[in-house]
Enzyme design. Structure first.
Site, PDB file in Angstrom:
ATOM      1  N   TRP A 110     -35.538 -26.403 -22.599  1.00 20.48           N
ATOM      2  CA  TRP A 110     -35.122 -26.099 -23.975  1.00 20.48           C
ATOM      3  C   TRP A 110     -34.294 -24.813 -24.054  1.00 20.48           C
ATOM      4  O   TRP A 110     -34.601 -23.827 -23.403  1.00 20.48           O
ATOM      5  CB  TRP A 110     -36.364 -25.930 -24.845  1.00 20.48           C
ATOM      6  N   MET A 111     -33.268 -24.842 -24.912  1.00 17.40           N
ATOM      7  CA  MET A 111     -32.490 -23.637 -25.211  1.00 17.40           C
ATOM      8  C   MET A 111     -32.269 -23.598 -26.733  1.00 17.40           C
ATOM      9  O   MET A 111     -32.114 -24.639 -27.359  1.00 17.40           O
ATOM     10  CB  MET A 111     -31.128 -23.733 -24.502  1.00 17.40           C
ATOM     11  N   ASN A 112     -32.263 -22.385 -27.314  1.00 17.91           N
ATOM     12  CA  ASN A 112     -31.795 -22.317 -28.707  1.00 17.91           C
ATOM     13  C   ASN A 112     -30.809 -21.170 -28.906  1.00 17.91           C
ATOM     14  O   ASN A 112     -29.773 -21.173 -28.217  1.00 17.91           O
ATOM     15  CB  ASN A 112     -32.921 -22.405 -29.759  1.00 17.91           C
ATOM     16  N   ASP A 113     -31.072 -20.212 -29.746  1.00 15.03           N
ATOM     17  CA  ASP A 113     -30.037 -19.275 -30.216  1.00 15.03           C
ATOM     18  C   ASP A 113     -29.254 -18.565 -29.108  1.00 15.03           C
ATOM     19  O   ASP A 113     -29.842 -18.117 -28.122  1.00 15.03           O
ATOM     20  CB  ASP A 113     -30.659 -18.155 -31.050  1.00 15.03           C
ATOM     21  N   GLN A 129     -31.913 -17.957 -26.066  1.00 10.38           N
ATOM     22  CA  GLN A 129     -33.327 -18.277 -26.212  1.00 10.38           C
ATOM     23  C   GLN A 129     -33.643 -19.486 -25.324  1.00 10.38           C
ATOM     24  O   GLN A 129     -32.971 -20.526 -25.432  1.00 10.38           O
ATOM     25  CB  GLN A 129     -33.630 -18.619 -27.683  1.00 10.38           C
ATOM     26  N   GLU A 291     -32.071 -15.567 -41.115  1.00 11.79           N
ATOM     27  CA  GLU A 291     -32.211 -15.385 -39.670  1.00 11.79           C
ATOM     28  C   GLU A 291     -30.837 -15.018 -39.105  1.00 11.79           C
ATOM     29  O   GLU A 291     -29.793 -15.354 -39.673  1.00 11.79           O
ATOM     30  CB  GLU A 291     -32.694 -16.679 -39.009  1.00 11.79           C
TER      31      GLU A 291
HETATM   32  N1  DQQ Z   1     -34.893 -18.415 -33.376  1.00 14.07           N
HETATM   33  C1  DQQ Z   1     -35.536 -17.252 -32.817  1.00 14.07           C
HETATM   34  C2  DQQ Z   1     -35.746 -16.324 -33.942  1.00 14.07           C
HETATM   35  C3  DQQ Z   1     -34.708 -16.742 -34.910  1.00 14.07           C
HETATM   36  C4  DQQ Z   1     -34.713 -18.233 -34.773  1.00 14.07           C
HETATM   37  C5  DQQ Z   1     -36.786 -17.692 -32.106  1.00 14.07           C
HETATM   38  C6  DQQ Z   1     -33.447 -18.874 -35.277  1.00 14.07           C
HETATM   39  O1  DQQ Z   1     -35.614 -14.971 -33.560  1.00 14.07           O
HETATM   40  O2  DQQ Z   1     -34.975 -16.304 -36.209  1.00 14.07           O
HETATM   41  O3  DQQ Z   1     -36.477 -18.561 -31.045  1.00 14.07           O
HETATM   42  O4  DQQ Z   1     -33.238 -20.111 -34.684  1.00 14.07           O
END
Ligand code: DQQ
Length: 626
Positions: A110-113, A129, A291
């Site tokens: 998994w990957m996010n921000d 992330q 965010e």
């Molecule tokens: N993702 C992070 C937070 C942020 C959110 C946590 C936004 O810091 O607010 O993975 O996708």
């Protein structure tokens, strides 16, 4: 400095009990339409719906099992391929052709921000992330990769892991600021053992290392705790700091009070000791938690970018917030009062969170940075999946980053930003197919012969469809909404555009198109730009939303332009030179790899002229690790 009335209430006892939601909001149901007069538009019959029902039923039955296995195996590198009968075999067959190959992605999981993009000692650094243990959100660390061109990446060791009381539940999003000594400093949010959101800093262990491989957390962390009046779970994602005229550093942290989203303002002399200011940078009623706030200047003329240090009257400021409530990135253009330290939108009706979006598809938690190497501002954004959690776990990976985009102020409309894929993307272009002056009769679907494969870069220009016969005016006085019929609707001047990731029988196809109509509301001709996912996949458990937005076409513009990047399961579409962008995630089961074809289509009742179309096959970018 007079206190902002809203901010004064931070010191009252009001608090919010909302907790952070990290999952995507449920997708709005899409509509499957048949309805086009032309038989080449495939109709989805009851067989499809039966498949949908069976698929959903199977997914519901399997969901608890998958979640259980996910927990038990959360430290395992092995996904869950082959364990779920038919649904998984579809995923098995398709998952690697669905994997993007020239967009930024880690090898698995998994990957996010996007976090802390920066240019340092000859390298672009990108942090993100990342869950090192699985394909769902959790156990978040800062992944790290470096590049010379933001296209070819080398993945490095994880930069920050959750190992302190103040970040043990996750090293969350943040930014990098290059200090007065030229050394980058990370400011990030930690989720503490008690789920309190804390702000922390980290330094490179060896600033002479251009790869910045090791990071050290400051022993005085956390450098910030949530202020009174802000819930301990509503305080996150510090921005890159900027130097104010008086020589102090300023930065903001996203927050909310009741339903008001806001950007708290902090001041520092050394990027470590921060003092809360008694005004907020900006706040907008009803927008919920902000965010990943981003704040930066753009020049009024020219395509170049500006560093956050620069302050001059000949520029505008962009204030962006990612709205936790609807998972979209909204920005406003305005000015920055350097005395009061407040942002003022040019148009209050298009303030942050209620007006413009970077992207009208899937694109969230974005972050920009100034690239001193090429004097430009670059925007990164997270593009989540549109399939199910079951599918993500089965695939063993989830999410991709959008192609980095150059961003500048649109000096023609004076009311929006322009976004364009960075020029380095063109280094991946291979075999090219070109066609000029293609007449599309009503109902035509014409293959762009030779533009085969799941990885393409496409540039297209249409003649703007002018009304030649007054009778058409009467016929076309209709209000068209992208999600009312999608590409299968038939009007006088639309829809027309491209079918990407389409198979030879058009069983699967993603339509990216324009629709020109007369708007009684605006009392003028308007153009809609849409991306239709209703027929993108025979796989039932995917989002079928039709995304769309108005796109401004100036009276001097007698054309409609389109740039589309296709890469496995992502379609990023830039309309009218990048005034409006829509990113879709699609999961073709047949129309993948060498079975993927490209078509021009015109489902309007008027002929449409294509001035030119160019399509390049794109090379893959190998995953490299050191
Ligand atoms: N993702 C992070 C937070 C942020 C959110 C946590 C936004 O810091 O607010 O993975 O996708």
């Amino acid at each position: 400095m007079s206190p902002n009335p809203l901010f004064e209430s931070l010191f009252s006892n009001s608090s919010s009990t909302d907790s952070q939601r990290n999952a995507e909001s449920p997708a709005s149901p899409g509509s499957l339409v048949s309805g086009a007069a032309d038989k080449r538009w495939p109709r989805f019959t009851s067989v499809f719906w039966r498949a949908c029902c069976v698929g959903c039923f199977v997914a519901l039955l399997l969901y608890p099992t998958v979640m259980f296995l996910s927990e038990v195996n959360s430290n395992s590198d092995i996904g869950f391929r082959g364990e779920f009968g038919n649904e998984t075999s579809i995923i098995d067959a398709a998952s690697w052709s669905l994997r993007t190959s020239y967009h930024f992605r880690p090898e698995k999981n998994w990957m996010n921000d996007p976090n802390g993009p920066v240019f340092y000692k000859g390298f672009y650094h990108f942090f993100y992330q990342y869950n090192p243990y699985g394909a769902a959100w959790g156990d978040i660390v800062w992944g790290h990769a470096v590049s010379r061109d933001m296209i070819q990446w080398v993945h490095l060791d994880i930069a920050l892991v959750p190992d302190k009381w103040y970040d043990v539940q996750g090293v969350w999003s943040g930014s990098i600021t290059v200090g007065d000594d030229g050394i980058p400093i990370i400011l990030y949010t930690g989720s503490s053992y008690s789920a309190e959101q804390t702000q922390n800093i980290a330094y490179p262990e060896d600033p002479s290392d251009p790869l910045l491989r090791k990071w050290v957390k400051d022993h005085e962390n956390p450098v910030l705790r949530h202020p009174r009046g802000i819930d301990f779970k509503d305080f996150r994602d510090p921005t890159t700091a900027w130097k104010d005229a008086d020589g102090y550093w300023l930065m903001t942290v996203g927050a909310k009070m009741e339903k008001t989203g806001l950007a708290l303002l902090y001041k520092s002399v050394d990027l470590k000791h921060w003092e809360l200011q008694n005004n907020v940078l900006h706040a907008v009623l009803g927008t919920g938690m902000w965010e990943c706030v981003d704040f930066y200047p753009v020049p009024v003329q020219g395509h170049h970018g500006l560093d956050t240090y620069i302050a001059a009257p000949t520029m505008k400021y962009v204030l962006k917030a990612s709205l936790d409530d609807d998972k979209h990135d909204y920005y406003a253009l305005g000015s920055y009062d350097t005395v009061k330290k407040t942002f003022h939108p040019d148009d209050t009706a298009r303030d942050t969170g209620i007006g413009l979006r970077y992207d009208y598809g899937k694109f969230y938690a974005s972050k920009s940075f100034f690239d001193p190497e090429k004097q430009r501002r670059i925007l990164w954004g997270w593009v989540n999946e549109s399939d199910s959690l079951v599918a993500d776990i089965a695939k063993g990976w989830a999410s991709v980053q959008a192609i980095p985009r150059s961003v500048w102020f649109d000096s023609k409309t004076m009311s929006n930003l322009i976004q364009e894929p960075i020029e380095e993307v063109k280094t991946l272009r291979g075999t090219r197919v070109t066609q000029r002056d293609v007449k599309l009769a009503p109902g035509d679907v014409v293959e762009v012969t030779g533009a085969v494969g799941g990885q393409l870069d496409i540039e297209l220009v249409f003649d703007y469809p002018y009304m030649t016969n007054p009778a058409q005016y009467a016929q076309n006085r209709d209000h068209y909404d992208c999600n009312q019929g999608g590409a299968a609707y038939r009007g006088v001047f639309g829809p027309f555009g491209l079918l990407v990731l389409a198979d030879e029988y058009l069983q699967e196809q993603t339509a990216v198109f324009f629709y020109v109509s007369y708007s009684r509301y605006h009392n003028k001709w308007t153009t809609k730009f849409c991306s239709d996912q209703t027929r993108s996949s025979l796989w039932p458990d995917v989002d079928t939303t039709v995304y769309g937005s108005f796109v401004e076409v100036l009276p001097s513009e007698d054309f409609l332009s389109l740039r589309v990047l296709v890469d496995g399961s992502i379609v990023e579409s830039f309309a009218q030179g990048g005034r409006v962008v829509i990113t879709s995630r699609v999961y073709p089961t047949i129309a993948a790899d060498q079975n993927a074809r490209l078509y021009l289509f015109n489902n309007a009742t008027t002929a449409i002229n294509v001035r030119n179309i160019d399509a390049w096959q794109m090379s893959s970018v190998p995953l490299r690790t050191i």
